[in-house]
Design an enzyme around this catalytic site. Sequence first.
Site, PDB file in Angstrom:
ATOM      1  N   MET A  38       0.848  -1.196   0.000  1.00 27.11           N
ATOM      2  CA  MET A  38       0.000   0.000   0.000  1.00 27.11           C
ATOM      3  C   MET A  38       0.885   1.248   0.000  1.00 27.11           C
ATOM      4  O   MET A  38       0.438   2.339   0.367  1.00 27.11           O
ATOM      5  CB  MET A  38      -0.941  -0.016   1.209  1.00 27.11           C
ATOM      6  CG  MET A  38      -1.878  -1.222   1.175  1.00 27.11           C
ATOM      7  SD  MET A  38      -3.437  -0.972   2.030  1.00 27.11           S
ATOM      8  CE  MET A  38      -2.867  -0.726   3.683  1.00 27.11           C
ATOM      9  N   LEU A  41       6.783   3.117   1.399  1.00 30.03           N
ATOM     10  CA  LEU A  41       7.703   1.984   1.554  1.00 30.03           C
ATOM     11  C   LEU A  41       8.747   2.226   2.633  1.00 30.03           C
ATOM     12  O   LEU A  41       9.261   3.331   2.797  1.00 30.03           O
ATOM     13  CB  LEU A  41       8.418   1.722   0.217  1.00 30.03           C
ATOM     14  CG  LEU A  41       7.511   1.436  -0.985  1.00 30.03           C
ATOM     15  CD1 LEU A  41       8.350   1.179  -2.238  1.00 30.03           C
ATOM     16  CD2 LEU A  41       6.567   0.270  -0.732  1.00 30.03           C
ATOM     17  N   HIS A  45       9.412  -3.435   3.434  1.00 29.82           N
ATOM     18  CA  HIS A  45       9.092  -3.662   2.021  1.00 29.82           C
ATOM     19  C   HIS A  45      10.385  -3.916   1.247  1.00 29.82           C
ATOM     20  O   HIS A  45      10.427  -4.747   0.341  1.00 29.82           O
ATOM     21  CB  HIS A  45       8.403  -2.432   1.419  1.00 29.82           C
ATOM     22  CG  HIS A  45       7.101  -2.074   2.065  1.00 29.82           C
ATOM     23  ND1 HIS A  45       6.924  -0.910   2.782  1.00 29.82           N
ATOM     24  CD2 HIS A  45       5.918  -2.719   2.111  1.00 29.82           C
ATOM     25  CE1 HIS A  45       5.675  -0.857   3.224  1.00 29.82           C
ATOM     26  NE2 HIS A  45       5.049  -1.944   2.844  1.00 29.82           N
ATOM     27  N   GLN A  69     -10.233  -2.751   2.337  1.00 29.15           N
ATOM     28  CA  GLN A  69      -9.770  -3.401   3.567  1.00 29.15           C
ATOM     29  C   GLN A  69      -9.801  -2.477   4.787  1.00 29.15           C
ATOM     30  O   GLN A  69      -9.316  -2.848   5.844  1.00 29.15           O
ATOM     31  CB  GLN A  69      -8.389  -4.027   3.369  1.00 29.15           C
ATOM     32  CG  GLN A  69      -7.250  -3.059   3.162  1.00 29.15           C
ATOM     33  CD  GLN A  69      -5.974  -3.784   2.736  1.00 29.15           C
ATOM     34  OE1 GLN A  69      -5.835  -4.239   1.613  1.00 29.15           O
ATOM     35  NE2 GLN A  69      -5.020  -3.914   3.657  1.00 29.15           N
ATOM     36  N   VAL A 186      10.967  -6.955   9.782  1.00 30.69           N
ATOM     37  CA  VAL A 186      12.149  -6.086   9.914  1.00 30.69           C
ATOM     38  C   VAL A 186      11.855  -5.092  11.035  1.00 30.69           C
ATOM     39  O   VAL A 186      10.739  -4.567  11.135  1.00 30.69           O
ATOM     40  CB  VAL A 186      12.451  -5.359   8.578  1.00 30.69           C
ATOM     41  CG1 VAL A 186      13.641  -4.419   8.720  1.00 30.69           C
ATOM     42  CG2 VAL A 186      12.705  -6.384   7.477  1.00 30.69           C
ATOM     43  N   SER A 195       6.525  -0.344  10.222  1.00 33.75           N
ATOM     44  CA  SER A 195       5.152  -0.246   9.706  1.00 33.75           C
ATOM     45  C   SER A 195       4.971   1.157   9.153  1.00 33.75           C
ATOM     46  O   SER A 195       5.508   2.120   9.711  1.00 33.75           O
ATOM     47  CB  SER A 195       4.164  -0.465  10.850  1.00 33.75           C
ATOM     48  OG  SER A 195       2.881   0.019  10.493  1.00 33.75           O
ATOM     49  N   ARG A 197       2.495   2.790   9.469  1.00 33.49           N
ATOM     50  CA  ARG A 197       1.702   3.519  10.475  1.00 33.49           C
ATOM     51  C   ARG A 197       2.564   4.092  11.603  1.00 33.49           C
ATOM     52  O   ARG A 197       2.067   4.886  12.400  1.00 33.49           O
ATOM     53  CB  ARG A 197       0.621   2.605  11.051  1.00 33.49           C
ATOM     54  CG  ARG A 197      -0.489   2.301  10.044  1.00 33.49           C
ATOM     55  CD  ARG A 197      -1.640   1.549  10.674  1.00 33.49           C
ATOM     56  NE  ARG A 197      -2.810   1.517   9.811  1.00 33.49           N
ATOM     57  CZ  ARG A 197      -3.139   0.503   9.019  1.00 33.49           C
ATOM     58  NH1 ARG A 197      -2.384  -0.577   8.969  1.00 33.49           N
ATOM     59  NH2 ARG A 197      -4.212   0.564   8.262  1.00 33.49           N
TER      60      ARG A 197
HETATM   61  O1  PAF Z   1      -0.020  -5.790   3.578  1.00 31.76           O
HETATM   62  C1  PAF Z   1      -0.441  -4.878   2.835  1.00 31.76           C
HETATM   63  O2  PAF Z   1       0.221  -3.876   2.588  1.00 31.76           O
HETATM   64  C2  PAF Z   1      -1.827  -5.014   2.213  1.00 31.76           C
HETATM   65  O3  PAF Z   1      -2.705  -5.653   3.078  1.00 31.76           O
HETATM   66  C3  PAF Z   1      -1.810  -5.701   0.839  1.00 31.76           C
HETATM   67  C4  PAF Z   1      -1.344  -7.129   0.941  1.00 31.76           C
HETATM   68  C5  PAF Z   1      -0.902  -4.939  -0.111  1.00 31.76           C
HETATM   69  C6  PAF Z   1      -3.214  -5.718   0.251  1.00 31.76           C
HETATM   70  O4  PAF Z   1      -3.721  -4.433   0.086  1.00 31.76           O
END
Ligand code: PAF
Length: 305
Positions: A38, A41, A45, A69, A186, A195, A197
């Site tokens: 999402m 990064l 990631h 989601q 990580v 995260s 967030r």
């Molecule tokens: O983990 C995430 O960043 C999200 O849940 C994903 C897997 C990209 C789906 O939107």
Amino acid sequence: MNVCTTITQFRSALKQLQQEKIQHSGAAEATVGFVPTMGYLHAGHGSLLARARRECEIVVLSIFVNPLQFAVGEDLTIYPRDEQRDLAVAAEYGVDLVFMPTVAEMYPAGATSLTTVHVTQVTEKLCGASRPGHFAGVATVVSKLFHIVQPDKAYFGLKDAQQVAVIEQMVGDLNFPVQIVACPTVREADGLALSSRNVYLSAEERAAAPVIARTLAEVDDWLEDTSLTFADLQDRLEAAIHAQPLATVDYIECLQYPSFADLPQDLSCAEWLAQSGRRVLIAAAVKFGKTRLIDNRLLGGGHRV
Ligand code: PAF
């Protein structure tokens, strides 16, 4: 690095790249490694992208903040975004293709999908219970992305261990021809799991947040005591997190992984782990102010993540 915003554009760019790689290498195929994200990064990631780069001929990154989601009242509208920085990071990790669709491209009927994917059982507890609808949103978008990208391997972080279990279940049940690669969490130097967030945290909350990782790390010492039962473990985990005044526990639970079945509360943890050969997930979701963070430890089956 090619950046595509539409599905048609992406499919044709990927096809062309595959042909070029095959021509160049003379191999029969060019494997595609996929890292769905999402955006915003971070090094977590980065570790997925680096592994995909090592293991696959073509690396695809998707950046899409999936409205499906997020429940009403969650952080969809303020979810951190920085596309330019993300593209620079992607280039650094040697990503070949970025798929960065709009909401209208992914969900032409609006921020909704008339066909959704619901994985049962493994979605009932933990984040599935405290974020109703969340995993249907994840499973739906990931299945759409898998159809669009058609990867050989897809990389997910174990910080979201329940998400990994949900996707593995979906992939098995619906016969997606993709290998799911689960990668270790990580962490910052003080243990805080990376995260997107984490940027929401105030300085005070940021200083308090490593209590989750510290508590999860202490489990190793606690398990030295072979009389420690799962009920005792649960009590210790709760007491340790509650001792941090800025922490509000959403859940902290020990469950079998990846089934999320309950554990025998009166048995010794150490003995059960040794004898059953099964894995245990200790998962926590804790709020610091308005920011909800998740983290976990996997025990048993050779795991110490
Ligand atoms: O983990 C995430 O960043 C999200 O849940 C994903 C897997 C990209 C789906 O939107």
